[in-house]
Write an enzyme that holds these catalytic residues in place. Sequence first.
Site, PDB file in Angstrom:
ATOM      1  N   TYR A 142     -14.463  -0.161 -15.387  1.00  0.00           N
ATOM      2  CA  TYR A 142     -13.418  -0.064 -16.404  1.00  0.00           C
ATOM      3  C   TYR A 142     -13.143   1.403 -16.726  1.00  0.00           C
ATOM      4  O   TYR A 142     -13.310   1.869 -17.848  1.00  0.00           O
ATOM      5  CB  TYR A 142     -13.882  -0.828 -17.643  1.00  0.00           C
ATOM      6  N   CYS A 182     -23.008   2.858 -19.625  1.00  0.00           N
ATOM      7  CA  CYS A 182     -23.119   2.385 -18.239  1.00  0.00           C
ATOM      8  C   CYS A 182     -22.184   1.238 -17.884  1.00  0.00           C
ATOM      9  O   CYS A 182     -22.152   0.814 -16.721  1.00  0.00           O
ATOM     10  CB  CYS A 182     -24.556   1.957 -17.955  1.00  0.00           C
ATOM     11  N   THR A 203     -26.016   1.361 -23.103  1.00  0.00           N
ATOM     12  CA  THR A 203     -24.715   0.915 -23.599  1.00  0.00           C
ATOM     13  C   THR A 203     -24.895   0.361 -25.000  1.00  0.00           C
ATOM     14  O   THR A 203     -26.020   0.006 -25.395  1.00  0.00           O
ATOM     15  CB  THR A 203     -24.115  -0.164 -22.686  1.00  0.00           C
ATOM     16  N   CYS A 365      -0.763   2.770 -22.031  1.00  0.00           N
ATOM     17  CA  CYS A 365      -1.703   3.726 -21.438  1.00  0.00           C
ATOM     18  C   CYS A 365      -1.212   4.204 -20.075  1.00  0.00           C
ATOM     19  O   CYS A 365      -1.315   5.396 -19.745  1.00  0.00           O
ATOM     20  CB  CYS A 365      -3.086   3.095 -21.304  1.00  0.00           C
TER      21      CYS A 365
END
Length: 413
Positions: A142, A182, A203, A365
Site C-alpha cells: 500500500y 511494515c 505496525t 490523490c
Amino acid sequence: MFLLSHMMKAFIRKGRLTVIDADGKAHVFSGEPGPEVTMRLTDKKLYRTLVFNAELAAGEAYMDGTMRFENGSNLRDFLALFSMNRLSLGSYPIQKALRAVKMRFRNRQQANRKGQAQQNVAHHYDVGNQFYKLFLDENMLYSCAYFCEDGETLEQAQRNKLRLLAAKLCLRPGMKVLDIGCGWGDLALYLAKLEDVEVLGVTLSKEQQALASQRARDAGLEGRVRFELRDYRDVDERFDRIVSVGMFEHVGVSHYDEFFKKLNSLMPDDGVAVLHSIGHMSPPGMASAWLRKYIFPGAYSPALSEVFAVVEQNSLWVTDLEFLRVHYATTLKHWVERFEKNRDKVVELYDERFARMWEFYLISCEMMFRTGSQLVFHMQLSRNRDAAPIVRDYITDRQKAYRVREKTLNLSL
C-alpha cells in the site's frame, strides 16, 4: 450563490466549469482551453461551505450525493480540473486568510502521541483486510510502486520497488533489519528471503500485524521475521539496517525530531536507514481538512525543507536522495481501476457513502501526483558519510543481481 460565483471566477483559470445550482440555473466559469466539467449542486448550503472550506465541503458533498456530475462529466474530470487550478484557489483572499489561521493550529492537527497514533492508524488500516484486497496488488503493498517500463503490471512495479529498496539498504547475510510501519509484511518477507537477514516489522494496525504474522508462518520464516504491534518509539534493540515505507506521513512535523533521533539511536555508526515517504515540492503547508477527517487523521506529507532541517539537527548524513515524481500517479490509477471493478463488493461490505468516500480519496490523490505538487522521495541516511558506496552505480548493479537471485530462489510474484 453570489459569493461562490465570485470565488469560481477567480478559481477557474484553465478549463470550463458549469455549475447548475439548486434552482436549476447554470453558471459558467471558464479560462484558457482545458477540460470541461458540468456539476450540479442540490443543496443551497453548499454555496457557503464551498467558499469557506472548499476541499472538505466538496468531498462531503460528493459522499452525500449533493454534488453530482452531468453531460458526460465525472468525478475524475472534476478533480483533474480542480488540481489544475488549485493555485488560483489558494490565492483567493478568503481561502488565503483561512489558510493562514489554520496554519497556526497545524501542530495540533498532526498530533501523533503514543496511543493517539494507534487510534489514528486504526481509523484507516483496521477497516478490514478484505477491503484492501479489492484494489491492492496480490501482495498487498500500500505505497508507491516503481514502474521501470511501460506496460508493467502493478505486481511487477511493486516488486521493482522492493528490489530498489533492498539495493539501497546494502544488505549482507546475518544483518538485523527494522521495518518501521511494515504494512502487511511483504517487504520484510522479501528481504529475509533475498539476503538471509533477520527482520522485525512494527505496525500500529492490528489487522496488518495479524495477517503479516500469518504470512511469515506460511512462508516458514517465523524464526527470522517477526511482526509486532508496537510503536517504533518503544523499540530499543539495535539494527544494522532500518527501512520505513509510507509511515513517515503519519509522524507529524512536531514529532520529526523524535523520529530521526530514534533512528540515530537504533543504528551503529555504519548503519544505513532508507526512508520512503510522500512529500511535496511546495513550501510547508498542511493536509486537507477532508483527508484529515475521513481518511488519515493526524497525517501530513512534508515539504522537503521541513525534513532536511531536522535531519541536520540529528547528525545524520543524507547519503542518497531520489525522487519518484510520477510513479505514484500511475500506482493510484491502477488502484482506482481495481477499486471500480470491485465497487459493488465495496458497497456490500460497507455502503454507498463509504464507496464514494474512497473514490474521492483515490482519485484526488492520483491528481495530486499527476498535476499537483506531491512526490515520493527516498532518503538514505547514516551516521557515517561512507556507510554506503560513494558511487551510485551499486544501486543499479544490485537490482540487476537481485533480479537473477529472485529467479534462482523462485521468489514468484
